[in-house]
Design a protein around this motif. Sequence first.
Motif, PDB file in Angstrom:
ATOM      1  N   SER A  67       1.397   5.827 -14.322  1.00 57.40           N
ATOM      2  CA  SER A  67       0.296   6.392 -13.380  1.00 57.40           C
ATOM      3  C   SER A  67       0.924   6.612 -11.888  1.00 57.40           C
ATOM      4  CB  SER A  67      -1.155   5.425 -13.337  1.00 57.40           C
ATOM      5  OG  SER A  67      -1.919   5.843 -12.521  1.00 57.40           O
ATOM      6  N   ASP A  68       0.547   7.943 -11.412  1.00 59.43           N
ATOM      7  CA  ASP A  68       0.708   8.182  -9.960  1.00 59.43           C
ATOM      8  C   ASP A  68      -0.224   7.536  -9.030  1.00 59.43           C
ATOM      9  OD1 ASP A  68       3.318   9.366 -10.664  1.00 59.43           O
ATOM     10  OD2 ASP A  68       2.175  11.234 -10.820  1.00 59.43           O
ATOM     11  N   VAL A  69      -1.353   6.856  -9.561  1.00 62.35           N
ATOM     12  CA  VAL A  69      -2.018   6.178  -8.633  1.00 62.35           C
ATOM     13  C   VAL A  69      -1.224   5.142  -7.651  1.00 62.35           C
ATOM     14  CG1 VAL A  69      -3.887   4.429  -8.304  1.00 62.35           C
ATOM     15  CG2 VAL A  69      -3.811   6.263 -10.098  1.00 62.35           C
ATOM     16  N   GLU A  70      -1.616   5.453  -6.230  1.00 61.14           N
ATOM     17  CA  GLU A  70      -1.142   4.468  -5.359  1.00 61.14           C
ATOM     18  C   GLU A  70      -1.720   3.423  -4.883  1.00 61.14           C
ATOM     19  OE1 GLU A  70      -0.499   6.981  -1.587  1.00 61.14           O
ATOM     20  OE2 GLU A  70       0.885   8.254  -2.498  1.00 61.14           O
ATOM     21  N   PRO A 125       0.885  -1.255  -0.058  1.00 60.48           N
ATOM     22  CA  PRO A 125       0.021  -0.162  -0.011  1.00 60.48           C
ATOM     23  C   PRO A 125       0.832   1.345   0.071  1.00 60.48           C
ATOM     24  CG  PRO A 125      -0.668  -1.776   1.533  1.00 60.48           C
ATOM     25  CD  PRO A 125       0.445  -2.095   1.263  1.00 60.48           C
ATOM     26  N   GLY A 126       0.299   2.234  -0.621  1.00 56.58           N
ATOM     27  CA  GLY A 126       1.088   3.435  -0.686  1.00 56.58           C
ATOM     28  C   GLY A 126       2.256   3.758  -2.040  1.00 56.58           C
ATOM     29  N   VAL A 127       2.783   2.695  -2.634  1.00 59.78           N
ATOM     30  CA  VAL A 127       3.602   2.542  -3.575  1.00 59.78           C
ATOM     31  C   VAL A 127       2.725   3.277  -4.908  1.00 59.78           C
ATOM     32  CG1 VAL A 127       5.129   1.445  -5.060  1.00 59.78           C
ATOM     33  CG2 VAL A 127       4.995   0.964  -2.276  1.00 59.78           C
ATOM     34  N   LYS A 128       3.487   3.856  -5.509  1.00 62.36           N
ATOM     35  CA  LYS A 128       2.703   4.483  -6.786  1.00 62.36           C
ATOM     36  C   LYS A 128       3.009   3.472  -8.071  1.00 62.36           C
ATOM     37  CE  LYS A 128       3.521   9.357  -5.840  1.00 62.36           C
ATOM     38  NZ  LYS A 128       4.094  10.695  -6.655  1.00 62.36           N
ATOM     39  N   CYS A 129       2.006   3.125  -8.852  1.00 64.59           N
ATOM     40  CA  CYS A 129       1.996   2.232 -10.013  1.00 64.59           C
ATOM     41  C   CYS A 129       3.095   2.438 -11.018  1.00 64.59           C
ATOM     42  CB  CYS A 129       0.789   2.330 -10.674  1.00 64.59           C
ATOM     43  SG  CYS A 129      -0.725   1.669  -9.562  1.00 64.59           S
ATOM     44  N   SER A 130       3.379   3.889 -11.083  1.00 65.09           N
ATOM     45  CA  SER A 130       4.606   4.336 -11.946  1.00 65.09           C
ATOM     46  C   SER A 130       5.755   4.049 -11.324  1.00 65.09           C
ATOM     47  CB  SER A 130       4.491   5.992 -12.228  1.00 65.09           C
ATOM     48  OG  SER A 130       4.530   6.475 -11.119  1.00 65.09           O
ATOM     49  N   ASP A 131       6.253   4.119 -10.078  1.00 65.22           N
ATOM     50  CA  ASP A 131       7.286   3.717  -9.359  1.00 65.22           C
ATOM     51  C   ASP A 131       7.730   2.168  -9.894  1.00 65.22           C
ATOM     52  OD1 ASP A 131       7.906   6.071  -8.551  1.00 65.22           O
ATOM     53  OD2 ASP A 131       7.205   5.507  -6.265  1.00 65.22           O
ATOM     54  N   ILE A 132       6.737   1.140  -9.735  1.00 68.60           N
ATOM     55  CA  ILE A 132       6.788  -0.095  -9.911  1.00 68.60           C
ATOM     56  C   ILE A 132       7.009  -0.289 -11.403  1.00 68.60           C
ATOM     57  CG2 ILE A 132       5.760  -2.377  -9.958  1.00 68.60           C
ATOM     58  CD1 ILE A 132       4.104  -1.503  -7.782  1.00 68.60           C
ATOM     59  N   HIS A 133       6.392   0.399 -12.380  1.00 69.35           N
ATOM     60  CA  HIS A 133       6.711   0.440 -13.723  1.00 69.35           C
ATOM     61  C   HIS A 133       8.320   0.783 -14.120  1.00 69.35           C
ATOM     62  CE1 HIS A 133       5.708   0.228 -18.020  1.00 69.35           C
ATOM     63  NE2 HIS A 133       6.082   1.648 -18.208  1.00 69.35           N
ATOM     64  N   ASN A 134       8.356   2.010 -13.663  1.00 68.03           N
ATOM     65  CA  ASN A 134       9.946   2.738 -13.944  1.00 68.03           C
ATOM     66  C   ASN A 134      10.858   1.465 -13.205  1.00 68.03           C
ATOM     67  OD1 ASN A 134       9.422   4.889 -14.937  1.00 68.03           O
ATOM     68  ND2 ASN A 134       8.779   5.927 -13.443  1.00 68.03           N
ATOM     69  N   LYS A 135      10.895   1.153 -12.009  1.00 66.17           N
ATOM     70  CA  LYS A 135      11.689  -0.097 -11.714  1.00 66.17           C
ATOM     71  C   LYS A 135      11.821  -1.167 -12.952  1.00 66.17           C
ATOM     72  CE  LYS A 135      14.476  -2.068  -8.815  1.00 66.17           C
ATOM     73  NZ  LYS A 135      15.831  -1.404  -8.519  1.00 66.17           N
ATOM     74  N   VAL A 136      10.890  -1.777 -13.264  1.00 67.54           N
ATOM     75  CA  VAL A 136      10.631  -2.751 -13.978  1.00 67.54           C
ATOM     76  C   VAL A 136      11.581  -2.319 -15.431  1.00 67.54           C
ATOM     77  CG1 VAL A 136       9.363  -4.151 -15.943  1.00 67.54           C
ATOM     78  CG2 VAL A 136       8.727  -4.007 -13.119  1.00 67.54           C
ATOM     79  N   CYS A 137      11.234  -1.266 -16.094  1.00 69.24           N
ATOM     80  CA  CYS A 137      12.055  -0.526 -16.944  1.00 69.24           C
ATOM     81  C   CYS A 137      13.429  -0.417 -17.007  1.00 69.24           C
ATOM     82  CB  CYS A 137      11.518   0.839 -17.424  1.00 69.24           C
ATOM     83  SG  CYS A 137       9.851   0.775 -18.180  1.00 69.24           S
ATOM     84  N   ASP A 138      13.852   0.112 -15.592  1.00 66.67           N
ATOM     85  CA  ASP A 138      14.998   0.154 -15.050  1.00 66.67           C
ATOM     86  C   ASP A 138      15.980  -1.162 -15.034  1.00 66.67           C
ATOM     87  OD1 ASP A 138      14.888   2.874 -14.445  1.00 66.67           O
ATOM     88  OD2 ASP A 138      14.664   2.601 -12.248  1.00 66.67           O
ATOM     89  N   VAL A 139      15.347  -2.212 -14.670  1.00 65.24           N
ATOM     90  CA  VAL A 139      16.028  -3.681 -14.755  1.00 65.24           C
ATOM     91  C   VAL A 139      16.413  -3.857 -16.086  1.00 65.24           C
ATOM     92  CG1 VAL A 139      15.792  -6.030 -14.265  1.00 65.24           C
ATOM     93  CG2 VAL A 139      14.909  -4.334 -12.602  1.00 65.24           C
ATOM     94  N   PHE A 140      15.178  -3.572 -17.076  1.00 62.29           N
ATOM     95  CA  PHE A 140      15.654  -3.858 -18.584  1.00 62.29           C
ATOM     96  C   PHE A 140      16.675  -3.124 -19.190  1.00 62.29           C
ATOM     97  CE2 PHE A 140      11.011  -5.764 -18.710  1.00 62.29           C
ATOM     98  CZ  PHE A 140      11.565  -7.022 -18.696  1.00 62.29           C
TER      99      PHE A 140
END
Length: 391
Positions: free
Chosen positions: A342-345, A290-305
């Motif tokens: 998306s910045d939705v948490e 809870p509280g983590v932005k969807c965009s942060d997860i997406h960006n982390k995945v992109c970073d790994v790639f």
Amino acid sequence: MTSSTVPIDISAELESHRSDVYLMVGNSNNADIFYATHFFASDQFAYFQTKDGKETLLISDMERGRAEIESRVSDIRTLQDLDYRAKVKERKDPSLAYCDCIAEVLQKGGAKRVAVPRDFPYYIAQTLKEEGFSIEAMKSPFAQLRSKKASSESDIVKKVQDACNSSMKAAAEMVRKSEVVEGVLTYHGFALTSEMVRKEIDMTLLEHGCESDSTIVAGGTGSSNPHWEGEGPLKANEPIVIDIFPRSKKERYFADMTRTVLKGEPSEKLADMYEAVLAAQEAGIAMVKPGVKCSDIHNKVCDVFKERGYDTIREGSNVGFIHSTGHGVGLEIHELPFVGNSDVELEEGNIITIEPGLYYPDVGGIRLEDLILVTSDGHENLTEMEKRFVY
């Protein structure tokens, strides 16, 4: 599922639109209608909720008994209650008579300003306007409510995902038991095809009370198209993307899972792609709480790639990682929240997929997808199936 004693309050949305009532017309294939009513019917019916929270269901006469048992809405009215047959005789048009029945419910409730969903039937809206009502289309007031699952809803999704696990295991077992004959996978003496694997998946799901449309069993370079369903013989040394998204036939909730498997020896490129997708998925799942932005997860995945030398959608690439990281799952296979730019948490009760993939037309595709429940202090992975590439 929503209890009949628990109101679904959309009064704030109605107030913001200065509307007296929210009206939906359709059948239970509409996720909002099923969520609001907990009533399944293939024929058209209507749902009303006033700004004071009063809910009404307008159904055909023959559905009354079942609706009184199944629906969470207690105020149930039938077309016969509203003299539908007389209205048909007067109007000489069943569709207009149906609109008149809706208008009568609205009039008796004192409603003049009517909010409707954006996909509301045009002819009903026009008829109601002619009868003196103002109509305003609005964004679904239920979509956000549906994104946060009650424990009863989560339990249903878990059950459907268990069926998905069983069907994925059955599909992988066919690949494992297959033999390679002149580069083609054979099963019990016949070429193993996408259609054969899909049939086994469907049969397994039916045994668990579930069904699935458009299941993906995509082999070879064609698997680089993320939504290609796949067809024909499956070959050795090539990736097979299997994406299963079943729905409970009774409770109507979906689940979702993808695995990529291969019989034989993967190329160095395919092996590296698989390891990159697995690493990206593990990084994305680890962030879910809870509280983590969807965009942060997406960006982390992109970073790994990017760290591993692969192209991503973030830089506008049309190869590599070319879609969002995930999406909500519930009464629709794609619903809120969307795990992308998306910045939705995330909130407790969200059920989302984490499904990174890599796609190169000259090599093929690799995708892994798990279904994740957001809990009060983190997450629960609802996906049991192992992640094994080579069989």
